[in-house]
Design an enzyme around this catalytic site. Structure first.
Site, PDB file in Angstrom:
ATOM      1  NE  ARG A  29      88.853  76.453  58.199  1.00 44.40           N
ATOM      2  CZ  ARG A  29      89.894  75.696  57.899  1.00 44.40           C
ATOM      3  NH1 ARG A  29      89.954  75.069  56.730  1.00 44.40           N
ATOM      4  NH2 ARG A  29      90.900  75.549  58.753  1.00 44.40           N
ATOM      5  CG  LEU A  30      83.620  71.576  57.603  1.00 43.22           C
ATOM      6  CD1 LEU A  30      83.592  70.067  57.382  1.00 43.22           C
ATOM      7  CD2 LEU A  30      82.280  72.077  58.119  1.00 43.22           C
ATOM      8  CG  HIS A  31      88.721  76.712  62.281  1.00 45.95           C
ATOM      9  ND1 HIS A  31      89.721  77.105  61.415  1.00 45.95           N
ATOM     10  CD2 HIS A  31      89.225  76.845  63.534  1.00 45.95           C
ATOM     11  CE1 HIS A  31      90.782  77.474  62.110  1.00 45.95           C
ATOM     12  NE2 HIS A  31      90.508  77.316  63.402  1.00 45.95           N
ATOM     13  CB  SER A  32      89.940  71.236  63.663  1.00 47.91           C
ATOM     14  OG  SER A  32      89.396  70.325  62.731  1.00 47.91           O
ATOM     15  CD  GLU A  33      88.459  72.498  70.786  1.00 52.45           C
ATOM     16  OE1 GLU A  33      88.380  73.555  71.451  1.00 52.45           O
ATOM     17  OE2 GLU A  33      88.051  71.403  71.208  1.00 52.45           O
ATOM     18  CB  CYS A  34      93.787  75.280  66.789  1.00 53.56           C
ATOM     19  SG  CYS A  34      95.572  75.464  67.046  1.00 53.56           S
ATOM     20  NE  ARG A  72      91.444  66.861  61.999  1.00 50.96           N
ATOM     21  CZ  ARG A  72      92.024  67.721  61.172  1.00 50.96           C
ATOM     22  NH1 ARG A  72      91.761  69.022  61.282  1.00 50.96           N
ATOM     23  NH2 ARG A  72      92.865  67.290  60.247  1.00 50.96           N
ATOM     24  CB  SER A 116      89.217  72.548  53.471  1.00 48.46           C
ATOM     25  OG  SER A 116      90.100  71.613  54.052  1.00 48.46           O
ATOM     26  CE  LYS A 167      89.288  70.472  58.098  1.00 44.96           C
ATOM     27  NZ  LYS A 167      89.345  71.918  58.424  1.00 44.96           N
ATOM     28  CG  ASP A 186      93.101  63.820  61.161  1.00 41.92           C
ATOM     29  OD1 ASP A 186      92.241  63.991  62.050  1.00 41.92           O
ATOM     30  OD2 ASP A 186      93.187  64.549  60.157  1.00 41.92           O
TER      31      ASP A 186
END
Length: 221
Positions: free
Chosen positions: A63-68, A143, A164, A169, A141
């Site tokens: 999992r590539l999880h973008s900080e939130c 990122r 995802s 991604k 976006d």
């Protein structure tokens, strides 16, 4: 670039722009992980990858999880980020091995925390998430996933099963030399607070959300 024997016991390529700094055990409510801490010298960001079990090189559940901050820490229902993070950690632990790369610098799809809060305020006035960013003069976006690819490279991972719903991604990892063997859906039941946001992600950002129509009918009933 120099080669070294990593903590995982594999020979990995050390790239000077993303440096592994520390590895430490990290027990969680989902299971026992190891936290691999990295420093991105190009962007100045501190990054972390949570690794569970013994990794192979191929088809690693990832999992590539973008900080939130609002979703991951505060439990915001404006988005599904917190629930996705919890689900990803749980699935990795249940699978016996895998990686969650937690990507700092991705707050608000890369526009930063304060800009994200300003965009959320515009959404409360009726704009969707795409319109809000554009109204602020910001990219939809911003990122970049190059650092994630370099972290996977450092961990000896050549191909992933990517958790995802976002096709971008997958495309980004492939561009950076990581093969995506499978894209694994990470579907979270929507609620009244985020149904419009999720619909926009599907219709304007091409996220694969096949469960949304039935959920929308349920929420509106």
């Amino acid at each position: 670039m120099t080669e070294k024997i990593g903590v995982l016991g594999k020979k990995t390529t050390q790239r000077t722009d993303v440096e592994r700094i520390v590895v430490t055990p990290l027990p969680t409510v989902y299971g026992k992980f190891r936290a691999f801490g990295y420093f991105d010298h190009e962007r100045g960001d501190e990054q972390v990858a949570l690794v569970h079990g013994d990794l192979g090189a191929e088809d690693v559940l990832t999992r590539l999880h973008s900080e939130c901050l609002t979703g991951d820490a505060f439990g915001s229902q404006h988005c599904e980020c917190g629930a996705q993070l919890a689900s990803a950690l749980r699935q990795v632990a249940d699978a016996g091995s895998g990686i969650v790369v937690y990507l700092r610098g991705h707050e608000g799809r890369g526009i930063g925390l304060l800009a994200k809060l300003r965009a959320m305020a515009l959404q409360a006035e009726g704009l969707d998430t795409v319109e809000a960013n554009l109204a602020l003069g910001l990219p939809v976006d911003a990122r970049d996933y190059g650092v994630a690819a370099r972290i996977l490279d450092d961990l000896g991972v050549r191909s992933v099963r990517l958790m995802s719903n976002n096709p971008r991604k997958r495309e980004a990892l492939v561009r950076h030399g990581i093969r995506v063997a499978e894209q694994v859906p990470l579907l979270i039941p929507p609620c009244e607070s985020n149904i419009t946001y999720l619909r926009t992600k599907r219709e304007r950002l091409d996220h694969h959300l096949p469960h949304l129509d039935a959920a929308m009918a349920h929420v509106s009933s």
